[in-house]
Design a protein around this motif. Structure first.
Motif, PDB file in Angstrom:
ATOM      1  N   ASP A 223      15.402 -65.124   2.733  1.00  0.00           N
ATOM      2  CA  ASP A 223      14.986 -63.880   3.382  1.00  0.00           C
ATOM      3  C   ASP A 223      16.157 -63.208   4.092  1.00  0.00           C
ATOM      4  OD1 ASP A 223      12.358 -63.722   2.618  1.00  0.00           O
ATOM      5  OD2 ASP A 223      11.511 -64.353   4.534  1.00  0.00           O
ATOM      6  N   PHE A 224      16.944 -64.011   4.818  1.00  0.00           N
ATOM      7  CA  PHE A 224      18.078 -63.468   5.565  1.00  0.00           C
ATOM      8  C   PHE A 224      19.142 -62.919   4.615  1.00  0.00           C
ATOM      9  CE2 PHE A 224      17.998 -64.914  10.197  1.00  0.00           C
ATOM     10  CZ  PHE A 224      16.606 -64.943  10.236  1.00  0.00           C
ATOM     11  N   LEU A 225      19.391 -63.631   3.524  1.00  0.00           N
ATOM     12  CA  LEU A 225      20.381 -63.177   2.543  1.00  0.00           C
ATOM     13  C   LEU A 225      19.925 -61.910   1.824  1.00  0.00           C
ATOM     14  CD1 LEU A 225      21.263 -66.679   1.072  1.00  0.00           C
ATOM     15  CD2 LEU A 225      22.913 -65.143   2.160  1.00  0.00           C
ATOM     16  N   LEU A 226      18.643 -61.802   1.565  1.00  0.00           N
ATOM     17  CA  LEU A 226      18.110 -60.627   0.868  1.00  0.00           C
ATOM     18  C   LEU A 226      18.266 -59.367   1.709  1.00  0.00           C
ATOM     19  CD1 LEU A 226      16.599 -59.842  -1.776  1.00  0.00           C
ATOM     20  CD2 LEU A 226      14.480 -60.003  -0.457  1.00  0.00           C
ATOM     21  N   GLU A 227      18.025 -59.505   3.012  1.00  0.00           N
ATOM     22  CA  GLU A 227      18.066 -58.343   3.908  1.00  0.00           C
ATOM     23  C   GLU A 227      19.396 -58.191   4.641  1.00  0.00           C
ATOM     24  OE1 GLU A 227      15.689 -56.138   3.963  1.00  0.00           O
ATOM     25  OE2 GLU A 227      14.376 -57.314   2.634  1.00  0.00           O
ATOM     26  N   GLY A 228      20.266 -59.184   4.538  1.00  0.00           N
ATOM     27  CA  GLY A 228      21.522 -59.124   5.272  1.00  0.00           C
ATOM     28  C   GLY A 228      21.331 -59.316   6.760  1.00  0.00           C
ATOM     29  N   ILE A 229      20.464 -60.244   7.145  1.00  0.00           N
ATOM     30  CA  ILE A 229      20.197 -60.529   8.556  1.00  0.00           C
ATOM     31  C   ILE A 229      21.083 -61.696   8.995  1.00  0.00           C
ATOM     32  CG2 ILE A 229      18.453 -61.247  10.240  1.00  0.00           C
ATOM     33  CD1 ILE A 229      16.336 -60.103   8.279  1.00  0.00           C
ATOM     34  N   GLY A 230      21.981 -61.440   9.922  1.00  0.00           N
ATOM     35  CA  GLY A 230      22.871 -62.489  10.407  1.00  0.00           C
ATOM     36  C   GLY A 230      23.935 -62.905   9.413  1.00  0.00           C
ATOM     37  N   CYS A 231      24.042 -62.180   8.317  1.00  0.00           N
ATOM     38  CA  CYS A 231      25.005 -62.494   7.258  1.00  0.00           C
ATOM     39  C   CYS A 231      25.119 -61.281   6.344  1.00  0.00           C
ATOM     40  CB  CYS A 231      24.536 -63.714   6.457  1.00  0.00           C
ATOM     41  SG  CYS A 231      22.892 -63.496   5.716  1.00  0.00           S
ATOM     42  N   ASP A 232      26.065 -61.315   5.423  1.00  0.00           N
ATOM     43  CA  ASP A 232      26.184 -60.240   4.439  1.00  0.00           C
ATOM     44  C   ASP A 232      25.020 -60.327   3.444  1.00  0.00           C
ATOM     45  OD1 ASP A 232      28.564 -59.375   5.580  1.00  0.00           O
ATOM     46  OD2 ASP A 232      29.789 -60.665   4.270  1.00  0.00           O
ATOM     47  N   LYS A 233      24.588 -59.158   2.965  1.00  0.00           N
ATOM     48  CA  LYS A 233      23.543 -59.150   1.937  1.00  0.00           C
ATOM     49  C   LYS A 233      24.049 -59.857   0.688  1.00  0.00           C
ATOM     50  CE  LYS A 233      20.530 -55.152   2.694  1.00  0.00           C
ATOM     51  NZ  LYS A 233      19.989 -53.927   2.082  1.00  0.00           N
ATOM     52  N   ASN A 234      23.178 -60.667   0.107  1.00  0.00           N
ATOM     53  CA  ASN A 234      23.545 -61.361  -1.124  1.00  0.00           C
ATOM     54  C   ASN A 234      22.267 -61.657  -1.908  1.00  0.00           C
ATOM     55  OD1 ASN A 234      24.462 -63.108  -3.155  1.00  0.00           O
ATOM     56  ND2 ASN A 234      26.030 -64.012  -1.836  1.00  0.00           N
ATOM     57  N   PRO A 235      21.746 -60.625  -2.612  1.00  0.00           N
ATOM     58  CA  PRO A 235      20.481 -60.807  -3.346  1.00  0.00           C
ATOM     59  C   PRO A 235      20.529 -61.918  -4.390  1.00  0.00           C
ATOM     60  CG  PRO A 235      21.082 -58.484  -3.214  1.00  0.00           C
ATOM     61  CD  PRO A 235      22.267 -59.273  -2.746  1.00  0.00           C
ATOM     62  N   GLU A 236      21.695 -62.083  -5.028  1.00  0.00           N
ATOM     63  CA  GLU A 236      21.802 -63.112  -6.059  1.00  0.00           C
ATOM     64  C   GLU A 236      21.617 -64.504  -5.453  1.00  0.00           C
ATOM     65  OE1 GLU A 236      23.465 -59.427  -7.399  1.00  0.00           O
ATOM     66  OE2 GLU A 236      24.026 -60.652  -5.649  1.00  0.00           O
ATOM     67  N   GLU A 237      22.272 -64.747  -4.315  1.00  0.00           N
ATOM     68  CA  GLU A 237      22.107 -66.050  -3.676  1.00  0.00           C
ATOM     69  C   GLU A 237      20.696 -66.203  -3.118  1.00  0.00           C
ATOM     70  OE1 GLU A 237      24.069 -69.113  -0.390  1.00  0.00           O
ATOM     71  OE2 GLU A 237      24.813 -67.053  -0.487  1.00  0.00           O
ATOM     72  N   ALA A 238      20.135 -65.084  -2.643  1.00  0.00           N
ATOM     73  CA  ALA A 238      18.762 -65.122  -2.126  1.00  0.00           C
ATOM     74  C   ALA A 238      17.800 -65.608  -3.208  1.00  0.00           C
ATOM     75  CB  ALA A 238      18.343 -63.741  -1.637  1.00  0.00           C
ATOM     76  N   VAL A 239      17.944 -65.078  -4.422  1.00  0.00           N
ATOM     77  CA  VAL A 239      17.065 -65.476  -5.528  1.00  0.00           C
ATOM     78  C   VAL A 239      17.217 -66.960  -5.823  1.00  0.00           C
ATOM     79  CG1 VAL A 239      16.659 -65.210  -8.017  1.00  0.00           C
ATOM     80  CG2 VAL A 239      16.897 -63.194  -6.568  1.00  0.00           C
ATOM     81  N   LYS A 240      18.457 -67.455  -5.728  1.00  0.00           N
ATOM     82  CA  LYS A 240      18.696 -68.884  -5.975  1.00  0.00           C
ATOM     83  C   LYS A 240      17.881 -69.735  -5.002  1.00  0.00           C
ATOM     84  CE  LYS A 240      22.092 -71.299  -4.181  1.00  0.00           C
ATOM     85  NZ  LYS A 240      23.430 -71.834  -3.816  1.00  0.00           N
ATOM     86  N   TRP A 241      17.900 -69.360  -3.720  1.00  0.00           N
ATOM     87  CA  TRP A 241      17.185 -70.140  -2.712  1.00  0.00           C
ATOM     88  C   TRP A 241      15.681 -69.940  -2.799  1.00  0.00           C
ATOM     89  CZ3 TRP A 241      19.487 -74.120  -1.006  1.00  0.00           C
ATOM     90  CH2 TRP A 241      20.867 -74.133  -0.782  1.00  0.00           C
ATOM     91  N   TYR A 242      15.227 -68.711  -3.144  1.00  0.00           N
ATOM     92  CA  TYR A 242      13.787 -68.506  -3.362  1.00  0.00           C
ATOM     93  C   TYR A 242      13.294 -69.429  -4.475  1.00  0.00           C
ATOM     94  CZ  TYR A 242      13.318 -64.210  -0.526  1.00  0.00           C
ATOM     95  OH  TYR A 242      13.251 -63.298   0.502  1.00  0.00           O
ATOM     96  N   ARG A 243      14.106 -69.541  -5.527  1.00  0.00           N
ATOM     97  CA  ARG A 243      13.691 -70.371  -6.665  1.00  0.00           C
ATOM     98  C   ARG A 243      13.588 -71.844  -6.259  1.00  0.00           C
ATOM     99  NH1 ARG A 243      13.131 -69.540 -11.961  1.00  0.00           N
ATOM    100  NH2 ARG A 243      14.168 -67.511 -11.920  1.00  0.00           N
ATOM    101  N   LYS A 244      14.556 -72.327  -5.497  1.00  0.00           N
ATOM    102  CA  LYS A 244      14.523 -73.722  -5.061  1.00  0.00           C
ATOM    103  C   LYS A 244      13.281 -74.004  -4.222  1.00  0.00           C
ATOM    104  CE  LYS A 244      19.513 -74.699  -5.147  1.00  0.00           C
ATOM    105  NZ  LYS A 244      19.456 -75.862  -6.065  1.00  0.00           N
ATOM    106  N   ALA A 245      12.951 -73.077  -3.307  1.00  0.00           N
ATOM    107  CA  ALA A 245      11.756 -73.258  -2.474  1.00  0.00           C
ATOM    108  C   ALA A 245      10.488 -73.116  -3.300  1.00  0.00           C
ATOM    109  CB  ALA A 245      11.761 -72.256  -1.324  1.00  0.00           C
TER     110      ALA A 245
END
Length: 371
Positions: A223-245
């Motif tokens: 969620d944080f990576l998708l929106e760039g909260i507390g870090c740079d936006k990184n939708p590709e990495e966000a999808v990786k972590w969504y998939r793992k969860a």
């Protein structure tokens, strides 16, 4: 007289030798020291020497326990609680946890606290006593107890709320590498509970938990990576972590992964796979997934139209309070799409949606008032 120092490796080697000797008939179980019985029982329980025998392990744990060995009492309690090598007996498990806990065994103190907090198969809960045992184990450095104590202090279950102390215990457990504590510490930093709000620090701890396989940590990090909260936006990495969860059956992660796949956010568009994830989340009663699945089936978006199934999912989401589902279910009932016409029930669902601020529902009610 000093107690001789025995290494864990030495105990394991001794246990392997004893197992072989017992099998050959040279050593009787009653001649073994309790610590040797426990070591041999653990090997039999895990099959570490290639000879898995949970029933025999329980016998050894019981013999060691009855001789007052705290580790034997703990292991026997675990077996009785889970029904490993014996029938489940939560009441007896609690008895052995307590005996080991009273001898100062930190793991048993944590297990006893957990059992008292949640109640073992109908056994009476006692949150206040549970907190006492968590604290005893936590003060001995038991990471699970430190995390459990932190959660009690944060929620006020069995004790008064103390967010600052909760953060202190979460940090102690997190520093020992406990993923659940790392997630909880990250959540405290996100919300500013018991510490100053620090979203960058929250991301750090969510990531540590995620990298250990903690599904909640993976979801929140995504969620944080998708929106760039507390870090740079990184939708590709966000999808990786969504998939793992999602692969760990977390419905919110399955829903978000589905959304990314349908919209092509951080990945190639794949509406068919996206709909598959919506369905998995919907079957776990995640109402937003139930609504989107119903909506797509109603309109034939990325799938064949199926009004009857659409109404089924819209109704399930509506019952869980999803406002858009309540509105569209009302529309289906007015028009008889996928179900019989039922204007009275339709108006009831549209009113529920309007009460939650659903704008289309509010507009319909205003039009009805005019006429």
């Amino acid at each position: 007289m000093k107690r001789p120092f025995v290494t864990v490796k030495g105990l394991v080697l001794c246990a392997v030798a004893l197992t072989a000797l017992c099998a050959a008939g040279f050593v009787r179980a009653e001649d073994e020291a309790p610590a040797e019985m426990v070591a041999r029982g653990r090997l039999l329980l895990d099959g570490g020497d290639g000879d898995k025998n949970p029933q025999e392990a329980v016998k050894l744990f019981r013999e060691a326990a009855e001789q007052g060995d705290a580790e034997g009492q703990l292991e026997l309690g675990v077996c009785l609680q889970k029904g490993i090598g014996c029938e489940k007996n939560p009441k007896e498990a609690l008895k052995w946890y307590r005996r080991a806990a009273e001898q100062g065994n930190a793991s048993a103190q944590n297990e006893l606290g957990f059992s008292l907090m949640h109640g073992l198969d109908g056994e009476k809960k006692n949150p206040e006593e549970a907190v006492q045992w968590f604290r005893k184990a936590a003060e001995q450095g038991n990471a699970n107890a430190q995390s459990n104590l932190g959660s009690c202090l944060r929620s006020g279950i069995g004790c008064e709320v103390n967010n600052e102390e909760a953060v202190s215990w979460y940090r102690k457990a997190a520093d020992q590498g406990l993923a659940a504590a790392q997630f909880n510490l990250g959540n405290c930093f996100e919300k500013g509970k018991g510490c100053q709000r620090n979203l960058k620090e929250a991301v750090t701890w969510y990531r540590r938990a995620a990298e250990q396989g903690d599904a909640e940590g993976q979801f929140f990090l995504a969620d944080f990576l998708l929106e760039g909260i507390g870090c740079d936006k990184n939708p590709e990495e966000a999808v990786k972590w969504y998939r793992k969860a999602a692969e760990q059956d977390r419905p919110k992660a399955q829903f978000m992964l589905g959304c990314c796949l349908v919209e092509g956010i951080g990945c190639d568009e794949d509406p068919e796979e996206g709909l598959t994830w919506f369905r998995q989340a919907a079957e776990k009663d995640y109402e937003d997934a139930q609504f989107l699945l119903g909506y797509n089936l109603l309109h034939g978006i990325d799938c064949d139209k199926n009004p009857k199934e659409a109404v089924k999912w819209l109704r399930r989401a509506a019952k869980r309070g999803q406002a858009d589902a309540q509105f569209f279910l009302g529309v289906c009932l007015i028009k008889g799409v996928g179900c019989r016409e039922n204007p009275k029930e339709a108006l009831n669902w549209i009113q529920k949606a309007a009460d939650q601020g659903q704008e289309d529902a509010q507009a319909i009610l205003r039009d009805l008032e005019k006429h």
